[in-house]
Enzyme design. Sequence first.
Site, short mmCIF file in Angstrom:
data_model
loop_
_atom_site.label_atom_id
_atom_site.label_comp_id
_atom_site.label_asym_id
_atom_site.label_seq_id
_atom_site.Cartn_x
_atom_site.Cartn_y
_atom_site.Cartn_z
N ASN A 124 44.38 34.31 41.75
CA ASN A 124 44.94 33.40 40.74
C ASN A 124 45.55 33.96 39.71
O ASN A 124 45.76 33.28 38.44
CB ASN A 124 43.72 32.56 40.28
CG ASN A 124 42.99 31.65 41.36
OD1 ASN A 124 43.54 30.75 41.84
ND2 ASN A 124 41.63 31.75 41.33
N ASP A 143 40.63 39.48 34.36
CA ASP A 143 39.55 38.72 33.78
C ASP A 143 38.50 39.52 32.92
O ASP A 143 37.88 40.55 33.38
CB ASP A 143 38.89 38.04 34.98
CG ASP A 143 39.70 37.14 35.69
OD1 ASP A 143 40.61 36.35 35.04
OD2 ASP A 143 39.52 37.10 36.92
N SER A 181 41.41 38.91 41.63
CA SER A 181 41.70 37.40 41.65
C SER A 181 42.93 37.04 42.72
O SER A 181 44.03 37.72 42.35
CB SER A 181 41.98 37.02 40.18
OG SER A 181 42.20 35.64 40.12
N ASP A 230 42.29 45.55 34.21
CA ASP A 230 41.95 44.28 34.92
C ASP A 230 42.32 43.21 34.15
O ASP A 230 42.68 43.18 33.14
CB ASP A 230 40.22 44.44 34.91
CG ASP A 230 39.76 43.36 35.72
OD1 ASP A 230 40.21 42.95 36.81
OD2 ASP A 230 38.51 43.06 35.34
N ASP A 250 35.99 45.96 33.13
CA ASP A 250 34.72 45.29 32.23
C ASP A 250 33.78 45.37 33.43
O ASP A 250 32.44 44.85 32.96
CB ASP A 250 34.90 44.00 31.70
CG ASP A 250 35.41 43.16 32.76
OD1 ASP A 250 35.89 43.09 33.61
OD2 ASP A 250 34.79 41.53 32.26
#
Length: 253
Positions: free
Chosen positions: A151, A23, A149, A21, A207
């Site tokens: 982004n 972020d 995301s 992942d 997370d």
Amino acid sequence: MSISQERHLVSPGGYEAWLFDLDGIITDTARVHAAAWKGTFDEYLKVVSERQERSYEPFKIDPDYYRYVDGKPRYAGVDSFLRSRGIIVDWGDPNDPPSRETVCGIGNRKNALFNEVLRLRGVEVFESSVALIQELRTRGRRVAVVTSSKNCDAVLQAAGIQNIFEVRVDGNVAAAKKLAGKPSSDTYEEATRILGSPPEQAVVIEDAISGVQAGRTGGFGLVIGVARSDDPEVLRQNGADIVVRDLAELGLV
């Protein structure tokens, strides 16, 4: 409950693909996302409370962010949280302006706020995570970033690590290929398909509750949860085989 600081040893030879992942795992943007969500939702909740003449209850990072938003595609997070408050708005269109009162409009408002903070603050990187990825690549393992995301490219470029992943499966890929977001395992399965590795020979590192759920339901060989400041038991209960505070606690043998 405290979490053990002992080193968890994993043999990379048993797993061909390692799926990270973004972020909260590679970059420390989870707090920026959470702050952007809070700013967006609090502004909207004030409007709703005034319009409906009811008490204003602000968005809370714990539990609202972790329960309804974290790890999910942006619009799904908007819809999930608002429904938890008994607020139902039209879905709208992804091209809706941030001022429009639709799921997409509110989500686009959050994204604009996130990018504003990203430009002002830049991106911090978890060096232990980057070191693990580099060691895995040195050992011939395949690595991918899998994130809800949209982004992803901007964040990786801002962090200066745009070249460390072989494959990126982000929110844009998911939208183009009509893949369900986490907690569905679709995006992780897409990463293993591109890498040519079956899920049972892949590691998912997450997370978010929705992320470890995706790893478990998808039948991946190993699910590693990273609980930097949260209760590690929550990640274990939702499917993580190993939970650490930081990937520096993970050793390759």
